[in-house]
Each structure stands twice: as structure tokens, then as C-alpha cells.
Design a protein around this motif. Sequence first.
Motif, PDB file in Angstrom:
ATOM      1  N   THR A  68       0.842  -1.200   0.000  1.00 54.29           N
ATOM      2  CA  THR A  68       0.000   0.000   0.000  1.00 54.29           C
ATOM      3  C   THR A  68       0.875   1.248   0.000  1.00 54.29           C
ATOM      4  OG1 THR A  68      -0.106  -0.045   2.397  1.00 54.29           O
ATOM      5  CG2 THR A  68      -1.894  -1.145   1.198  1.00 54.29           C
ATOM      6  N   THR A  69       1.782   1.293  -0.927  1.00 52.09           N
ATOM      7  CA  THR A  69       2.685   2.429  -1.072  1.00 52.09           C
ATOM      8  C   THR A  69       2.396   3.115  -2.404  1.00 52.09           C
ATOM      9  OG1 THR A  69       4.343   1.008  -2.095  1.00 52.09           O
ATOM     10  CG2 THR A  69       4.512   1.325   0.270  1.00 52.09           C
ATOM     11  N   GLY A 123       8.067  10.835  -0.225  1.00 50.67           N
ATOM     12  CA  GLY A 123       6.640  10.608  -0.005  1.00 50.67           C
ATOM     13  C   GLY A 123       5.854  11.898   0.131  1.00 50.67           C
ATOM     14  N   PHE A 124       6.508  12.936   0.623  1.00 50.59           N
ATOM     15  CA  PHE A 124       5.835  14.235   0.723  1.00 50.59           C
ATOM     16  C   PHE A 124       5.493  14.790  -0.658  1.00 50.59           C
ATOM     17  CE2 PHE A 124       7.991  14.470   4.945  1.00 50.59           C
ATOM     18  CZ  PHE A 124       6.828  14.476   5.690  1.00 50.59           C
ATOM     19  N   PHE A 125       6.326  14.489  -1.662  1.00 46.62           N
ATOM     20  CA  PHE A 125       6.055  14.974  -3.017  1.00 46.62           C
ATOM     21  C   PHE A 125       4.887  14.240  -3.672  1.00 46.62           C
ATOM     22  CE2 PHE A 125      10.521  16.246  -2.529  1.00 46.62           C
ATOM     23  CZ  PHE A 125      10.364  17.607  -2.749  1.00 46.62           C
ATOM     24  N   GLY A 130       1.137   9.774   5.146  1.00 46.94           N
ATOM     25  CA  GLY A 130       1.001   8.606   6.015  1.00 46.94           C
ATOM     26  C   GLY A 130       2.258   7.769   6.098  1.00 46.94           C
ATOM     27  N   LEU A 131       3.274   8.093   5.306  1.00 46.58           N
ATOM     28  CA  LEU A 131       4.515   7.330   5.359  1.00 46.58           C
ATOM     29  C   LEU A 131       5.288   7.621   6.638  1.00 46.58           C
ATOM     30  CD1 LEU A 131       5.694   7.732   1.661  1.00 46.58           C
ATOM     31  CD2 LEU A 131       4.537   5.792   2.704  1.00 46.58           C
TER      32      LEU A 131
END
Length: 170
Positions: A68-69, A123-125, A130-131
Motif C-alpha cells: 500500500t505504497t 513521499g511528501f512529493f 502517512g509514510l
Amino acid sequence: MRRVLVPVTLVTLIVVGFQLAIFSTLRFEGVVVMLVWLWPLCVGLAGYTSLALSAALVAGLFFDTHATTPLGLTAVVGLLLAYAASRLGREGVGDLDSAAWWVTPLLGALGGFCAPLLYTFLGFFTLNFGLWRGSLLDAMVVNAVAFFLLARPFTRVARSIGGARERVRR
């Protein structure tokens, strides 16, 4: 190159299988050890740039399709690690024969330490906040220790597979 690409792809798929079946359920201090980042890093340390990049892409995409990435984020981190390691591998820094015994594990630990940080930062990009669930420092330390312990055996496997390329050229 083409003859070596098939075994590297097969080993990459086996690594992804181990990651999904065993290591994704195994947690150390709540952290998953990411073999899908270790394998391309070790192929890069063996000095095979294109093989490392292809292993990173295949491992990352196959892992992301089963997790779930964000699709491709694991592959991007793997590509960055593989490229950086391949630059060092081409210079002979991570060479298992001529360098000190601790150089390859230390480079692996450095990659394992930086990979979760890269993953969270990238992950912010993707607007996936939620990471940042657990402790980022725990993820960095656990992966660094695991990569330190596994870097030499994985690099030996990568070098033995890549050695087929040397035999083909002669």
C-alpha cells in the motif's frame, strides 16, 4: 549484457518474493527490513550500473504493486541507491577483493540509513503524509544494521551473476 539481465531479473524477483512473503511480516522494533533496496545497492557496489538500475526498477515496481505504497516510490529510492552505489562500485570502492572487509558493509549501512529518509522525504512529493507513521530514526537504524550484515553476501551473489558477463566477453 542481455545474458546477464535474465539471471539478475530472476534473482530480483526472488528477492521481491522473500520481501513480500517473509520480510514484510517480520518486524524488528516495528520496522521492515527492505531487501528490495539492498539488492540493487549491492548490484551497484559490484560495479554493474545498468543491471543495478534495472534491478531497482523491477524490484521497486513489483513491491509497490503488492504493497500500500505510492506506485513507483520504492523504485525511485532503489534507483537513487543503485546509481550512487554503482558510481562507487565503478571506482572500485566497494570491491570485495581489493578493499578492506568493512568497506562494503559500511556502504551498505550508509545506504540502509539513508533509504528510509529518502522514502519519507519523497513521499511528501506524492502528497502521502502517512509514510511518517512510526519512528523514522528506528527505520533508519534497523535498515542500516540489516544492510551492514547482509551487504557482503548480497554483493557476492551480484558479483557472481555479473561474472557471467566477463565470461561472455572472452
